[in-house]
Design a protein around this motif. Structure first.
Motif, PDB file in Angstrom:
ATOM      1  N   UNK A  11      23.903  32.114  32.172  1.00 22.61           N
ATOM      2  CA  UNK A  11      22.522  31.987  32.650  1.00 22.61           C
ATOM      3  C   UNK A  11      22.306  32.843  33.895  1.00 22.61           C
ATOM      4  N   UNK A  12      23.246  32.807  34.820  1.00 23.07           N
ATOM      5  CA  UNK A  12      23.117  33.592  36.049  1.00 23.07           C
ATOM      6  C   UNK A  12      23.030  35.075  35.716  1.00 23.07           C
ATOM      7  N   UNK A  13      23.869  35.528  34.799  1.00 25.89           N
ATOM      8  CA  UNK A  13      23.845  36.939  34.381  1.00 25.89           C
ATOM      9  C   UNK A  13      22.487  37.294  33.768  1.00 25.89           C
ATOM     10  N   UNK A  14      21.973  36.398  32.927  1.00 19.59           N
ATOM     11  CA  UNK A  14      20.653  36.611  32.319  1.00 19.59           C
ATOM     12  C   UNK A  14      19.584  36.739  33.397  1.00 19.59           C
ATOM     13  N   UNK A  15      19.563  35.819  34.347  1.00 22.46           N
ATOM     14  CA  UNK A  15      18.522  35.827  35.378  1.00 22.46           C
ATOM     15  C   UNK A  15      18.642  37.051  36.282  1.00 22.46           C
ATOM     16  N   UNK A  16      19.859  37.471  36.570  1.00 24.01           N
ATOM     17  CA  UNK A  16      20.029  38.702  37.354  1.00 24.01           C
ATOM     18  C   UNK A  16      19.487  39.907  36.585  1.00 24.01           C
ATOM     19  N   UNK A  17      19.719  39.938  35.279  1.00 22.02           N
ATOM     20  CA  UNK A  17      19.189  41.020  34.433  1.00 22.02           C
ATOM     21  C   UNK A  17      17.658  41.026  34.460  1.00 22.02           C
ATOM     22  N   UNK A  18      17.068  39.845  34.667  1.00 19.88           N
ATOM     23  CA  UNK A  18      15.616  39.709  34.744  1.00 19.88           C
ATOM     24  C   UNK A  18      15.096  39.901  36.173  1.00 19.88           C
ATOM     25  N   UNK A  19      15.944  40.384  37.079  1.00 18.81           N
ATOM     26  CA  UNK A  19      15.614  40.698  38.474  1.00 18.81           C
ATOM     27  C   UNK A  19      15.458  39.482  39.387  1.00 18.81           C
ATOM     28  N   UNK A  20      16.076  38.365  39.016  1.00 18.72           N
ATOM     29  CA  UNK A  20      16.120  37.216  39.928  1.00 18.72           C
ATOM     30  C   UNK A  20      17.242  37.441  40.929  1.00 18.72           C
ATOM     31  N   UNK A  21      17.008  37.001  42.153  1.00 20.54           N
ATOM     32  CA  UNK A  21      17.984  37.126  43.242  1.00 20.54           C
ATOM     33  C   UNK A  21      18.301  35.731  43.766  1.00 20.54           C
ATOM     34  N   UNK A  22      19.553  35.533  44.108  1.00 18.94           N
ATOM     35  CA  UNK A  22      19.940  34.247  44.674  1.00 18.94           C
ATOM     36  C   UNK A  22      19.285  34.073  46.040  1.00 18.94           C
ATOM     37  N   UNK A  23      18.816  32.866  46.308  1.00 22.20           N
ATOM     38  CA  UNK A  23      18.158  32.533  47.574  1.00 22.20           C
ATOM     39  C   UNK A  23      18.794  31.259  48.130  1.00 22.20           C
ATOM     40  N   UNK A  24      18.522  30.942  49.400  1.00 21.48           N
ATOM     41  CA  UNK A  24      19.023  29.670  49.935  1.00 21.48           C
ATOM     42  C   UNK A  24      18.462  28.495  49.133  1.00 21.48           C
TER      43      UNK A  24
END
Length: 148
Positions: free
Chosen positions: A116-129
Motif C-alpha cells: 500500500x505504501x508503495x502504491x501511495x508513493x507512486x500516486x505522489x503521496x508523501x509521508x507526514x507527521x
C-alpha cells in the motif's frame, strides 16, 4: 474490467470491505479493533468499484473531511486480481472526480503495509507527521497529497 461509482451503502462495496477487514484481522489480530470507530461510515463516501463481468473485485473510496481535504479509505483488491494496477486506476479515477475546491487528500495505512505504501508513493503521496487519533500510534503512517 469496468468501474462503477456508488456510495458507502452499496452491498457490493460492503462485502469487499468485510473481506478487507477479515484479512486485516488475520494479519494484525484484535489490535485492529481500536480502529473500528474510525472506519465506520458515519460520513458519506464516494465509492468506486472495479467489476469483472459484473462481479466486484476491488474498491476504493474517499470521504470529505473539511472544506479543503478528503481522505481516501477502504482501498482493496481481491487477492487473485492484485498486481495488475487496479488500485492505482481506482484512486486515479476517484481523484479526477474530486471537486477542484479540495486542495489535498490524506491516507492512513499500516507502517508495515509495504504494498500500500508503495502504491501511495507512486500516486505522489508523501509521508507526514501523524495527526489526530494517530499521533502516538506507532503502527501506522499518515500520508498526504497536494492537488494543486
Amino acid at each position: 474490467m469496468e468501474t462503477a461509482f456508488t456510495n458507502q451503502d452499496d452491498e457490493r462495496f460492503l462485502n469487499l470491505v468485510e473481506e478487507l477487514d477479515k484479512g486485516y484481522y488475520e494479519r494484525i489480530g484484535e489490535e485492529l479493533s481500536k480502529y473500528e470507530k474510525y472506519n465506520e461510515f458515519t460520513k458519506p463516501h464516494v465509492v468506486i468499484l472495479a467489476l469483472d463481468l459484473d462481479k466486484p473485485i476491488a474498491c476504493a473510496s474517499y470521504r470529505v473531511c473539511s472544506s479543503k481535504n478528503v481522505e481516501f479509505k477502504r482501498v482493496y483488491v481481491k487477492k487473485e486480481y492484485r498486481k495488475n494496477g487496479i488500485a492505482y486506476k481506482l484512486i486515479k479515477q476517484l481523484e479526477s472526480n474530486i471537486d477542484s475546491s479540495y486542495k489535498y487528500s490524506y491516507i492512513v495505512t499500516g507502517k508495515n503495509n509495504y504494498p500500500a505504501i508503495k502504491l501511495y508513493e507512486k500516486l505522489d503521496y508523501k509521508e507526514i507527521p501523524k495527526f489526530g487519533q494517530f499521533k502516538d500510534d506507532e503502527t501506522v503512517i499518515c500520508m498526504k497529497k497536494e492537488f494543486r
